[in-house]
Design a protein around this motif. Structure first.
Motif, PDB file in Angstrom:
ATOM      1  N   CYS A 234      36.339  62.849  52.994  1.00  0.00           N
ATOM      2  CA  CYS A 234      37.383  62.827  54.008  1.00  0.00           C
ATOM      3  C   CYS A 234      36.921  61.909  55.129  1.00  0.00           C
ATOM      4  O   CYS A 234      35.747  61.550  55.217  1.00  0.00           O
ATOM      5  CB  CYS A 234      37.730  64.232  54.528  1.00  0.00           C
ATOM      6  SG  CYS A 234      36.472  64.996  55.573  1.00  0.00           S
ATOM      7  N   GLY A 235      37.851  61.520  55.992  1.00  0.00           N
ATOM      8  CA  GLY A 235      37.511  60.614  57.080  1.00  0.00           C
ATOM      9  C   GLY A 235      38.246  60.970  58.348  1.00  0.00           C
ATOM     10  O   GLY A 235      39.357  61.503  58.322  1.00  0.00           O
ATOM     11  N   GLU A 236      37.630  60.683  59.500  1.00  0.00           N
ATOM     12  CA  GLU A 236      38.273  60.870  60.794  1.00  0.00           C
ATOM     13  C   GLU A 236      37.598  59.945  61.806  1.00  0.00           C
ATOM     14  O   GLU A 236      36.388  59.763  61.803  1.00  0.00           O
ATOM     15  CB  GLU A 236      38.193  62.340  61.254  1.00  0.00           C
ATOM     16  CG  GLU A 236      36.799  62.930  61.354  1.00  0.00           C
ATOM     17  CD  GLU A 236      36.081  62.560  62.648  1.00  0.00           C
ATOM     18  OE1 GLU A 236      36.773  62.326  63.655  1.00  0.00           O
ATOM     19  OE2 GLU A 236      34.849  62.484  62.636  1.00  0.00           O
ATOM     20  N   GLN A 237      38.417  59.314  62.653  1.00  0.00           N
ATOM     21  CA  GLN A 237      37.956  58.473  63.745  1.00  0.00           C
ATOM     22  C   GLN A 237      36.899  57.461  63.292  1.00  0.00           C
ATOM     23  O   GLN A 237      35.894  57.245  63.963  1.00  0.00           O
ATOM     24  CB  GLN A 237      37.417  59.344  64.892  1.00  0.00           C
ATOM     25  CG  GLN A 237      38.481  60.269  65.480  1.00  0.00           C
ATOM     26  CD  GLN A 237      37.971  61.146  66.605  1.00  0.00           C
ATOM     27  OE1 GLN A 237      36.782  61.165  66.908  1.00  0.00           O
ATOM     28  NE2 GLN A 237      38.881  61.882  67.216  1.00  0.00           N
ATOM     29  N   GLY A 238      37.116  56.855  62.134  1.00  0.00           N
ATOM     30  CA  GLY A 238      36.215  55.828  61.647  1.00  0.00           C
ATOM     31  C   GLY A 238      35.008  56.331  60.896  1.00  0.00           C
ATOM     32  O   GLY A 238      34.246  55.534  60.343  1.00  0.00           O
ATOM     33  N   ARG A 239      34.805  57.652  60.860  1.00  0.00           N
ATOM     34  CA  ARG A 239      33.659  58.213  60.138  1.00  0.00           C
ATOM     35  C   ARG A 239      34.093  58.662  58.743  1.00  0.00           C
ATOM     36  O   ARG A 239      35.237  59.065  58.534  1.00  0.00           O
ATOM     37  CB  ARG A 239      33.067  59.403  60.888  1.00  0.00           C
ATOM     38  CG  ARG A 239      32.537  59.085  62.282  1.00  0.00           C
ATOM     39  CD  ARG A 239      31.865  60.313  62.873  1.00  0.00           C
ATOM     40  NE  ARG A 239      31.332  60.071  64.193  1.00  0.00           N
ATOM     41  CZ  ARG A 239      31.972  60.352  65.328  1.00  0.00           C
ATOM     42  NH1 ARG A 239      33.183  60.882  65.272  1.00  0.00           N
ATOM     43  NH2 ARG A 239      31.425  60.116  66.491  1.00  0.00           N
ATOM     44  N   ILE A 240      33.147  58.602  57.808  1.00  0.00           N
ATOM     45  CA  ILE A 240      33.398  59.061  56.441  1.00  0.00           C
ATOM     46  C   ILE A 240      32.413  60.176  56.126  1.00  0.00           C
ATOM     47  O   ILE A 240      31.207  60.055  56.391  1.00  0.00           O
ATOM     48  CB  ILE A 240      33.239  57.914  55.431  1.00  0.00           C
ATOM     49  CG1 ILE A 240      34.270  56.805  55.696  1.00  0.00           C
ATOM     50  CG2 ILE A 240      33.407  58.434  54.002  1.00  0.00           C
ATOM     51  CD1 ILE A 240      34.117  55.614  54.788  1.00  0.00           C
ATOM     52  N   TYR A 241      32.929  61.272  55.559  1.00  0.00           N
ATOM     53  CA  TYR A 241      32.098  62.404  55.168  1.00  0.00           C
ATOM     54  C   TYR A 241      32.286  62.675  53.675  1.00  0.00           C
ATOM     55  O   TYR A 241      33.394  62.561  53.151  1.00  0.00           O
ATOM     56  CB  TYR A 241      32.473  63.662  55.961  1.00  0.00           C
ATOM     57  CG  TYR A 241      32.322  63.511  57.456  1.00  0.00           C
ATOM     58  CD1 TYR A 241      31.129  63.826  58.098  1.00  0.00           C
ATOM     59  CD2 TYR A 241      33.383  63.037  58.226  1.00  0.00           C
ATOM     60  CE1 TYR A 241      30.994  63.678  59.473  1.00  0.00           C
ATOM     61  CE2 TYR A 241      33.258  62.886  59.595  1.00  0.00           C
ATOM     62  CZ  TYR A 241      32.063  63.205  60.214  1.00  0.00           C
ATOM     63  OH  TYR A 241      31.927  63.053  61.572  1.00  0.00           O
ATOM     64  N   GLU A 289      41.055  65.828  63.661  1.00  0.00           N
ATOM     65  CA  GLU A 289      40.812  65.037  64.856  1.00  0.00           C
ATOM     66  C   GLU A 289      41.277  65.781  66.100  1.00  0.00           C
ATOM     67  O   GLU A 289      42.067  66.718  66.031  1.00  0.00           O
ATOM     68  CB  GLU A 289      41.526  63.688  64.748  1.00  0.00           C
ATOM     69  CG  GLU A 289      41.047  62.837  63.575  1.00  0.00           C
ATOM     70  CD  GLU A 289      41.719  61.484  63.529  1.00  0.00           C
ATOM     71  OE1 GLU A 289      42.613  61.229  64.366  1.00  0.00           O
ATOM     72  OE2 GLU A 289      41.361  60.677  62.637  1.00  0.00           O
ATOM     73  N   ASP A 290      40.735  65.341  67.241  1.00  0.00           N
ATOM     74  CA  ASP A 290      41.172  65.832  68.571  1.00  0.00           C
ATOM     75  C   ASP A 290      41.059  67.340  68.718  1.00  0.00           C
ATOM     76  O   ASP A 290      42.078  68.033  68.855  1.00  0.00           O
ATOM     77  CB  ASP A 290      42.607  65.376  68.846  1.00  0.00           C
ATOM     78  CG  ASP A 290      42.742  63.862  68.836  1.00  0.00           C
ATOM     79  OD1 ASP A 290      41.806  63.192  69.293  1.00  0.00           O
ATOM     80  OD2 ASP A 290      43.781  63.375  68.364  1.00  0.00           O
ATOM     81  N   PRO A 291      39.885  67.924  68.731  1.00  0.00           N
ATOM     82  CA  PRO A 291      38.564  67.296  68.603  1.00  0.00           C
ATOM     83  C   PRO A 291      38.169  67.109  67.135  1.00  0.00           C
ATOM     84  O   PRO A 291      38.768  67.713  66.238  1.00  0.00           O
ATOM     85  CB  PRO A 291      37.646  68.295  69.294  1.00  0.00           C
ATOM     86  CG  PRO A 291      38.304  69.615  69.053  1.00  0.00           C
ATOM     87  CD  PRO A 291      39.780  69.352  69.104  1.00  0.00           C
ATOM     88  N   ALA A 292      37.147  66.283  66.913  1.00  0.00           N
ATOM     89  CA  ALA A 292      36.713  65.962  65.558  1.00  0.00           C
ATOM     90  C   ALA A 292      35.970  67.145  64.951  1.00  0.00           C
ATOM     91  O   ALA A 292      34.976  67.625  65.505  1.00  0.00           O
ATOM     92  CB  ALA A 292      35.809  64.732  65.576  1.00  0.00           C
ATOM     93  N   ARG A 293      36.482  67.609  63.804  1.00  0.00           N
ATOM     94  CA  ARG A 293      35.864  68.716  63.078  1.00  0.00           C
ATOM     95  C   ARG A 293      35.927  68.419  61.586  1.00  0.00           C
ATOM     96  O   ARG A 293      36.788  67.673  61.126  1.00  0.00           O
ATOM     97  CB  ARG A 293      36.590  70.029  63.339  1.00  0.00           C
ATOM     98  CG  ARG A 293      36.414  70.622  64.718  1.00  0.00           C
ATOM     99  CD  ARG A 293      37.659  71.334  65.183  1.00  0.00           C
ATOM    100  NE  ARG A 293      38.741  70.380  65.408  1.00  0.00           N
ATOM    101  CZ  ARG A 293      40.028  70.730  65.462  1.00  0.00           C
ATOM    102  NH1 ARG A 293      40.383  71.990  65.308  1.00  0.00           N
ATOM    103  NH2 ARG A 293      40.956  69.818  65.673  1.00  0.00           N
ATOM    104  N   VAL A 294      35.009  69.031  60.839  1.00  0.00           N
ATOM    105  CA  VAL A 294      35.007  68.929  59.385  1.00  0.00           C
ATOM    106  C   VAL A 294      35.001  70.343  58.826  1.00  0.00           C
ATOM    107  O   VAL A 294      34.172  71.169  59.225  1.00  0.00           O
ATOM    108  CB  VAL A 294      33.792  68.145  58.858  1.00  0.00           C
ATOM    109  CG1 VAL A 294      33.891  67.975  57.340  1.00  0.00           C
ATOM    110  CG2 VAL A 294      33.674  66.782  59.538  1.00  0.00           C
ATOM    111  N   VAL A 295      35.929  70.638  57.922  1.00  0.00           N
ATOM    112  CA  VAL A 295      36.014  71.963  57.300  1.00  0.00           C
ATOM    113  C   VAL A 295      35.560  71.836  55.855  1.00  0.00           C
ATOM    114  O   VAL A 295      36.008  70.941  55.128  1.00  0.00           O
ATOM    115  CB  VAL A 295      37.440  72.524  57.365  1.00  0.00           C
ATOM    116  CG1 VAL A 295      37.489  73.932  56.769  1.00  0.00           C
ATOM    117  CG2 VAL A 295      37.940  72.540  58.808  1.00  0.00           C
ATOM    118  N   VAL A 355      47.322  69.654  58.640  1.00  0.00           N
ATOM    119  CA  VAL A 355      48.751  69.471  58.865  1.00  0.00           C
ATOM    120  C   VAL A 355      48.982  68.805  60.213  1.00  0.00           C
ATOM    121  O   VAL A 355      49.875  67.991  60.383  1.00  0.00           O
ATOM    122  CB  VAL A 355      49.492  70.820  58.803  1.00  0.00           C
ATOM    123  CG1 VAL A 355      50.989  70.639  58.970  1.00  0.00           C
ATOM    124  CG2 VAL A 355      49.186  71.526  57.498  1.00  0.00           C
ATOM    125  N   SER A 356      48.135  69.159  61.171  1.00  0.00           N
ATOM    126  CA  SER A 356      48.170  68.622  62.524  1.00  0.00           C
ATOM    127  C   SER A 356      46.797  68.899  63.124  1.00  0.00           C
ATOM    128  O   SER A 356      45.965  69.572  62.491  1.00  0.00           O
ATOM    129  CB  SER A 356      49.267  69.317  63.338  1.00  0.00           C
ATOM    130  OG  SER A 356      48.930  70.678  63.567  1.00  0.00           O
TER     131      SER A 356
END
Length: 427
Positions: A234-241, A289-295, A355-356
């Motif tokens: 997955c990815g968020e704010q330019g980062r890839i996990y 995103e907003d804030p950045a989290r990974v589940v 979803v958001s």
């Protein structure tokens, strides 16, 4: 079906959405496992320590101590969510402790998802009577309503491709084994849409390929090596996990620079031998995103963990109450291996989707011993800040991807059907 461990393309059982998601491996040392009818009934999976991949990579699983002869049941109670952790129930209403404003937003989104209107359909199987012609491995959806589908032929597993379809169901681009402009895929396993023009694809033998979509097709931007085989991304704010098998951490951030890997964090299954830890640590990711989290969601354990992307600290752990899967049995004699539940429904986490910034969806599937019973789905809507929430439907098809006011479901009568659905505010 019976399958066991190997990394031979010809016998790999693929992570079909909503069914037996994730790999299962050939039981014989030479990789002679077979597979058929994924998702139908309960499966017996032997993950044996003497298995060796066809490509010569050693199997990373330490055997238990020689004097441990009695079978061990997994998962252990210590790996499950605690008494004070939020539990996702089946009552289709928000938790009583929520404010009226939060409850209202949850109900509105619940009604929008469950009351979504159907749109165009895409049948990758080619029509009735061809249910085994394709298997959908992953889907993504962009803001323009273009759906990206990673799929394969079950009898010829190396043949995998990513195809892009617009909202009318028209094919508008693809990346396959040959590839556009000579940029081919090498046994892709999962993918993530980083933005509306870049697609990151996990490939089987240890790298992530990033493609840009141009007027001339998909062009390979860069490849990022991964130390262990990655199974989701997955990815968020330019980062890839990515999440990887046989790793002491659940989540791995990939650095933007070439040949560099970033931080690793997150808990895996930490009990039993290496074989047990590998088998039960499989999971999938969702980036918020907003804030950045990974589940991180465990495939075969009713547990979801959310982490702060910057620090890697755990924010919450959540569980699922409606979960009936039996135990995995680890045995030493006559051969060290793990047998998955046979006489119980087989539960799997199929999808984990933002979803958001405020909510995410988790989709669980349940397949029964009797094939005619089919596959049940349960769709949950979670508050991303706390992990609290509840089931919103036990009748929806598997939601493969969701973006803005649109989502796509996967499965259908042929097992390879994709349908667009459009949400209305408040349902």
């Amino acid at each position: 079906m019976s399958t066991g461990y190997c990394e031979d393309d010809t016998c790999e059982t693929l992570p079909v959405l909503g069914f037996d998601a994730g790999e299962q491996w050939g039981a014989d040392a030479g990789g002679s496992g077979t597979s058929s009818d994924m998702g139908r009934g309960s499966c017996t999976t032997y993950l044996c320590e003497d298995a060796r991949p066809a490509r010569g990579r050693p199997f990373l699983a330490d055997p238990p101590a020689p004097d441990v002869a009695d079978p061990v049941e997994h998962p252990l109670f210590a790996s499950l969510p605690g008494e004070t952790d939020p539990k996702l129930g089946t009552d289709t209403v928000p938790p009583a402790s929520w404010s009226s404003s939060l409850s209202s937003r949850w109900r509105s989104l619940r009604d929008a998802i469950t009351g979504a209107e159907p749109g165009a359909s895409i049948d990758l199987a080619g029509g009735a009577g061809r249910s085994t012609s394709r298997r959908i491995l992953d889907v993504e959806l962009d803001h323009a309503g273009t759906v990206y589908v990673l799929h394969t032929h079950p009898r010829r597993s190396p043949i995998r491709r990513v195809e892009a379809y617009d909202s009318s169901g028209r094919l508008v681009g693809q990346v396959d084994r040959e590839g556009d402009a000579g940029q081919g895929l090498r046994v892709p396993r999962a993918m993530a849409l980083l933005d509306d023009s870049r697609l990151a694809v996990v490939q089987q033998y240890g790298d992530v390929a990033v493609f840009s979509r141009t007027e001339d097709g998909f062009v390979l931007d860069a490849g990022r090596p991964v130390n262990l085989p990655a199974s989701d991304i997955c990815g968020e704010q330019g980062r890839i996990y990515v999440t990887q098998r046989r790793s002491p951490r659940a989540i791995h951030e990939l650095e933007s620079g070439p040949r560099r890997q970033g931080r690793s964090f997150g808990s895996v299954y930490e009990h039993g031998s290496g074989l047990a830890r590998n088998a039960l640590s499989e999971g999938i990711l969702a980036c918020l995103e907003d804030p950045a989290r990974v589940v991180f969601g465990f495939r075969a354990i009713p547990r979801l963990d959310a982490y702060e992307a910057g620090s890697g600290e755990r924010i919450w752990t959540a569980g699922v109450t409606d979960y009936t899967q039996g135990v995995f049995v680890e045995q030493v004699r006559p051969r060290h291996g793990i047998t998955s539940p046979v006489n119980y429904p087989r539960e799997r986490l199929a999808r984990l989707l933002p979803v958001s910034p405020e909510f995410l969806v988790a989709v669980y599937t349940r397949s029964h011993t009797e094939p005619e019973a089919g596959v049940e789905t349960r769709t949950y809507l979670l508050h991303s800040a706390t992990g609290q929430g509840a089931m919103i439907s036990d009748t929806l098809s598997i939601i493969g991807a969701i973006r803005d006011d649109t989502y796509v479901t996967v499965g259908g009568a042929t097992g390879a059907m994709i349908q667009f659905r459009y949400m209305r505010p408040g349902g």
